[in-house]
Scaffold this motif. Structure first.
Motif, PDB file in Angstrom:
ATOM      1  N   ALA A   5      30.360  38.668 -41.605  1.00 43.57           N
ATOM      2  CA  ALA A   5      29.297  38.623 -40.549  1.00 43.57           C
ATOM      3  C   ALA A   5      28.918  37.472 -39.642  1.00 43.57           C
ATOM      4  O   ALA A   5      28.934  38.449 -38.801  1.00 43.57           O
ATOM      5  CB  ALA A   5      28.087  38.728 -42.018  1.00 43.57           C
ATOM      6  N   ALA A   6      29.630  36.535 -39.062  1.00 41.93           N
ATOM      7  CA  ALA A   6      30.251  35.279 -38.351  1.00 41.93           C
ATOM      8  C   ALA A   6      30.702  36.349 -37.457  1.00 41.93           C
ATOM      9  O   ALA A   6      31.021  35.937 -36.138  1.00 41.93           O
ATOM     10  CB  ALA A   6      30.815  34.060 -39.371  1.00 41.93           C
ATOM     11  N   GLU A   7      31.616  36.818 -37.988  1.00 44.18           N
ATOM     12  CA  GLU A   7      32.664  37.302 -37.551  1.00 44.18           C
ATOM     13  C   GLU A   7      31.796  38.692 -36.112  1.00 44.18           C
ATOM     14  O   GLU A   7      32.138  38.670 -35.110  1.00 44.18           O
ATOM     15  CB  GLU A   7      34.105  38.096 -37.373  1.00 44.18           C
ATOM     16  N   GLU A   8      31.108  39.433 -37.251  1.00 50.53           N
ATOM     17  CA  GLU A   8      29.988  40.225 -36.270  1.00 50.53           C
ATOM     18  C   GLU A   8      29.309  39.905 -35.243  1.00 50.53           C
ATOM     19  O   GLU A   8      29.257  40.102 -34.018  1.00 50.53           O
ATOM     20  CB  GLU A   8      29.614  41.264 -36.611  1.00 50.53           C
TER      21      GLU A   8
ATOM     22  N   THR B 101      31.189  30.779 -35.284  1.00 46.95           N
ATOM     23  CA  THR B 101      32.173  30.552 -36.328  1.00 46.95           C
ATOM     24  C   THR B 101      30.796  30.455 -36.935  1.00 46.95           C
ATOM     25  O   THR B 101      29.794  30.425 -37.812  1.00 46.95           O
ATOM     26  CB  THR B 101      32.084  28.658 -35.824  1.00 46.95           C
ATOM     27  N   GLN B 102      32.006  30.434 -38.627  1.00 48.14           N
ATOM     28  CA  GLN B 102      31.048  30.377 -39.240  1.00 48.14           C
ATOM     29  C   GLN B 102      29.782  29.334 -40.047  1.00 48.14           C
ATOM     30  O   GLN B 102      29.281  29.406 -40.671  1.00 48.14           O
ATOM     31  CB  GLN B 102      31.967  30.953 -40.859  1.00 48.14           C
ATOM     32  N   SER B 103      30.433  28.136 -39.794  1.00 50.97           N
ATOM     33  CA  SER B 103      29.296  27.091 -39.782  1.00 50.97           C
ATOM     34  C   SER B 103      27.904  27.182 -39.094  1.00 50.97           C
ATOM     35  O   SER B 103      27.092  27.188 -39.516  1.00 50.97           O
ATOM     36  CB  SER B 103      30.571  25.893 -39.894  1.00 50.97           C
ATOM     37  N   ALA B 104      28.483  27.532 -38.092  1.00 47.87           N
ATOM     38  CA  ALA B 104      27.731  27.756 -36.874  1.00 47.87           C
ATOM     39  C   ALA B 104      26.405  28.671 -37.885  1.00 47.87           C
ATOM     40  O   ALA B 104      25.617  29.158 -37.665  1.00 47.87           O
ATOM     41  CB  ALA B 104      27.578  28.696 -35.573  1.00 47.87           C
ATOM     42  N   PHE B 105      26.656  30.097 -38.184  1.00 47.20           N
ATOM     43  CA  PHE B 105      26.261  30.882 -38.794  1.00 47.20           C
ATOM     44  C   PHE B 105      25.698  30.447 -40.177  1.00 47.20           C
ATOM     45  O   PHE B 105      24.132  30.920 -39.892  1.00 47.20           O
ATOM     46  CB  PHE B 105      27.430  32.653 -39.290  1.00 47.20           C
TER      47      PHE B 105
ATOM     48  N   MET C 129      10.613  29.928 -34.408  1.00 50.62           N
ATOM     49  CA  MET C 129      11.844  31.005 -35.154  1.00 50.62           C
ATOM     50  C   MET C 129      12.481  31.845 -33.512  1.00 50.62           C
ATOM     51  O   MET C 129      11.749  31.458 -32.575  1.00 50.62           O
ATOM     52  CB  MET C 129      10.496  31.948 -35.168  1.00 50.62           C
ATOM     53  N   ASP C 130      13.716  31.536 -34.047  1.00 55.94           N
ATOM     54  CA  ASP C 130      14.867  32.130 -32.783  1.00 55.94           C
ATOM     55  C   ASP C 130      15.204  33.923 -33.733  1.00 55.94           C
ATOM     56  O   ASP C 130      15.102  34.112 -34.164  1.00 55.94           O
ATOM     57  CB  ASP C 130      16.039  31.019 -33.063  1.00 55.94           C
ATOM     58  N   LEU C 131      15.336  34.883 -31.992  1.00 55.81           N
ATOM     59  CA  LEU C 131      15.051  36.324 -32.543  1.00 55.81           C
ATOM     60  C   LEU C 131      16.637  36.183 -33.051  1.00 55.81           C
ATOM     61  O   LEU C 131      16.827  37.174 -34.318  1.00 55.81           O
ATOM     62  CB  LEU C 131      14.993  37.143 -31.397  1.00 55.81           C
ATOM     63  N   ASN C 132      17.993  35.926 -32.693  1.00 57.95           N
ATOM     64  CA  ASN C 132      18.983  35.451 -32.935  1.00 57.95           C
ATOM     65  C   ASN C 132      19.055  35.450 -34.881  1.00 57.95           C
ATOM     66  O   ASN C 132      20.300  35.828 -35.631  1.00 57.95           O
ATOM     67  CB  ASN C 132      20.320  34.374 -32.459  1.00 57.95           C
ATOM     68  N   TRP C 133      18.180  34.481 -35.055  1.00 58.69           N
ATOM     69  CA  TRP C 133      18.330  34.225 -36.616  1.00 58.69           C
ATOM     70  C   TRP C 133      18.194  35.377 -37.176  1.00 58.69           C
ATOM     71  O   TRP C 133      18.529  35.426 -38.848  1.00 58.69           O
ATOM     72  CB  TRP C 133      17.116  32.814 -36.951  1.00 58.69           C
ATOM     73  N   LEU C 134      16.955  36.314 -36.519  1.00 57.90           N
ATOM     74  CA  LEU C 134      16.570  37.695 -38.175  1.00 57.90           C
ATOM     75  C   LEU C 134      17.697  38.502 -37.584  1.00 57.90           C
ATOM     76  O   LEU C 134      18.920  39.381 -38.409  1.00 57.90           O
ATOM     77  CB  LEU C 134      15.670  38.253 -36.880  1.00 57.90           C
ATOM     78  N   ARG C 135      18.705  38.514 -36.640  1.00 59.36           N
ATOM     79  CA  ARG C 135      20.012  39.806 -36.096  1.00 59.36           C
ATOM     80  C   ARG C 135      21.238  38.768 -37.511  1.00 59.36           C
ATOM     81  O   ARG C 135      21.959  40.205 -38.079  1.00 59.36           O
ATOM     82  CB  ARG C 135      20.451  39.178 -34.557  1.00 59.36           C
ATOM     83  N   ASP C 136      21.229  38.197 -37.395  1.00 57.52           N
ATOM     84  CA  ASP C 136      22.468  37.444 -38.169  1.00 57.52           C
ATOM     85  C   ASP C 136      21.791  37.738 -39.836  1.00 57.52           C
ATOM     86  O   ASP C 136      23.083  37.488 -40.748  1.00 57.52           O
ATOM     87  CB  ASP C 136      22.466  35.635 -38.439  1.00 57.52           C
ATOM     88  N   PHE C 137      20.423  38.081 -40.297  1.00 58.33           N
ATOM     89  CA  PHE C 137      20.368  37.462 -41.471  1.00 58.33           C
ATOM     90  C   PHE C 137      20.405  39.180 -41.251  1.00 58.33           C
ATOM     91  O   PHE C 137      20.581  39.927 -42.851  1.00 58.33           O
ATOM     92  CB  PHE C 137      18.601  37.460 -41.569  1.00 58.33           C
ATOM     93  N   GLU C 138      19.717  40.213 -40.834  1.00 62.02           N
ATOM     94  CA  GLU C 138      20.811  41.734 -41.232  1.00 62.02           C
ATOM     95  C   GLU C 138      22.004  41.897 -41.140  1.00 62.02           C
ATOM     96  O   GLU C 138      22.141  42.691 -42.322  1.00 62.02           O
ATOM     97  CB  GLU C 138      20.111  42.236 -39.493  1.00 62.02           C
ATOM     98  N   CYS C 139      22.701  41.133 -40.289  1.00 57.63           N
ATOM     99  CA  CYS C 139      24.434  41.236 -40.256  1.00 57.63           C
ATOM    100  C   CYS C 139      24.581  40.681 -41.546  1.00 57.63           C
ATOM    101  O   CYS C 139      25.644  41.524 -42.116  1.00 57.63           O
ATOM    102  CB  CYS C 139      24.958  40.668 -39.449  1.00 57.63           C
TER     103      CYS C 139
END
Length: 294
Positions: free
Chosen positions: A21-24, A28-32, A1-11
Motif C-alpha cells: 500500500a505504501a508503494e502504491e 515510505t512505509q513509516s510515513a504511511f 482530517m486529510d483526504l490522503n488519510w482516506l485514500r491511504d486507508f482505501e488502499c
C-alpha cells in the motif's frame, strides 16, 4: 482530517499489506503507517488488526471503509464538477493513462476516435500507475489505460470496474545496435565486465515487472541510471548508454529499422496486456460510444 488519510486507508483495505500500500501511494512505509494511525486517532478506534498476518481490518475498519470510499468519491466528483463548470468543458471525455501508453498508443487511438465521433472532446492525464488508478477511483476520469501483468496483482477492484484488454505488448531487453555489437552486450552478461543497465524506479509498474522477470537469476548488470519514464530511458538507450527493458510499442520503429536490437532471448521477455477500465453504467452518451469502440 486529510483526504490522503482516506485514500491511504482505501488502499490498505484493498491490499491488506502495509508495504504494498505504501508503494502504491508512493510514500515510505513509516510515513504511511503514521497517516493510518492519524486516521485511527481521528476516528477514535483502531481500524486495522495488526496482530494478524496478513493484516486485516478491525470491525470498525470494516464499517468505516465504505464510508471512506464514498467520501473520496463525493469530494472528487464535486471538485471535478466545479472545475468543469468553471472551464466550460463538461463534455470532455477524460482519460488517465501511463505516459508511455499515452505517447505510443492513445494519441493515435484518439485521432481515430475523433474521426468516428466528431463531437468527441478529450482530456488526457498522464501520470504514474498509482495516480492514474486513483483518478479512476475518485471518479475524476471516465477511462483508465494501463498495463497488466499476470504475476502482478491488479490495483483496480474489477468487481467495481469493467475491463477490456486492448492488445498484448512485450517488455524486451534491448540496446542501441552499434553499442551492443561494439561492447558485445548480451544477457546474462559476462562476469569479467558488467553491462551498463538503465533501470526503472522500483516503485513503478515497469520496475516491478522487470524485477519480477529478473527474479533470482544471476545477471552481470551495472545499474548506471534510474528513471520512472520510458521515454527518458529510451533516450539514454538510443545514445548507446546501456541496455534496458522497454515496451515493444515504444521501440517498434527502431526494431524494424535495426537501430535497436534485442540483447536477450525470449526467456528475458515478458508479455503485458494493455487494458482499459471504466464504469460503463456511469458513462454519458459520448463516453459510452468511446467504450464501445475499445
Amino acid at each position: 482530517m486529510d483526504l490522503n488519510w482516506l485514500r491511504d486507508f482505501e488502499c490498505l483495505g484493498r491490499t491488506l499489506n502495509f508495504t504494498r500500500a505504501a508503494e502504491e501511494r508512493n510514500i515510505t512505509q513509516s510515513a504511511f503507517s503514521r497517516r493510518i494511525k492519524a486516521l485511527e486517532s481521528w476516528v477514535g478506534l483502531p481500524l486495522v488488526d495488526r496482530a494478524t498476518y496478513p493484516v486485516r481490518l478491525s470491525e470498525a475498519g470494516t464499517q468505516f471503509l465504505p464510508v471512506a470510499k464514498s467520501a473520496i468519491t463525493d469530494l472528487s466528483e464535486s471538485r471535478q464538477l466545479i472545475r468543469d463548470q468553471d472551464r466550460g468543458d463538461r463534455q470532455q471525455v477524460r482519460f488517465s493513462v501511463l505516459h508511455t501508453i499515452s505517447v505510443h498508443y492513445l494519441a493515435n487511438r484518439i485521432d481515430a476516435l475523433e474521426r468516428e465521433i466528431p463531437q468527441l472532446r478529450t482530456r488526457v492525464i498522464s501520470d504514474s500507475l498509482s495516480a492514474c488508478c486513483q483518478l479512476l477511483l475518485d471518479g475524476a476520469v471516465e477511462f483508465l489505460l494501463c498495463y497488466r501483468h499476470a504475476d502482478i496483482a491488479p490495483q483496480i477492484d474489477e468487481a467495481e470496474f469493467a475491463r477490456k484488454d486492448i492488445m498484448t505488448d512485450r517488455l524486451i531487453p534491448v540496446a542501441e545496435r552499434q553499442a551492443a555489437e561494439r561492447n558485445q552486450w548480451a544477457l546474462p552478461g559476462q562476469e569479467v565486465r558488467d553491462i551498463p543497465y538503465l533501470a526503472y524506479e522500483r516503485s513503478t509498474f515497469l520496475g516491478i515487472v522487470t524485477e519480477h522477470l529478473i527474479g533470482n537469476r544471476q545477471l552481470h548488470l551495472d545499474m548506471i541510471y534510474v528513471d520512472g519514464l520510458v521515454e527518458a530511458i529510451k533516450r539514454r538507450l538510443l545514445a548507446g548508454s546501456g541496455v534496458a527493458w522497454l515496451p515493444e510499442t515504444a521501440i517498434r520503429q527502431e526494431l524494424e529499422t535495426g537501430s535497436v536490437v534485442a540483447v536477450g532471448g525470449s526467456e528475458w521477455e515478458t508479455p503485458m496486456a494493455l487494458s482499459v477500465y471504466a464504469a460503463p453504467d456511469q458513462l454519458d452518451t459520448i463516453a459510452k460510444e468511446v467504450w464501445a469502440r475499445f
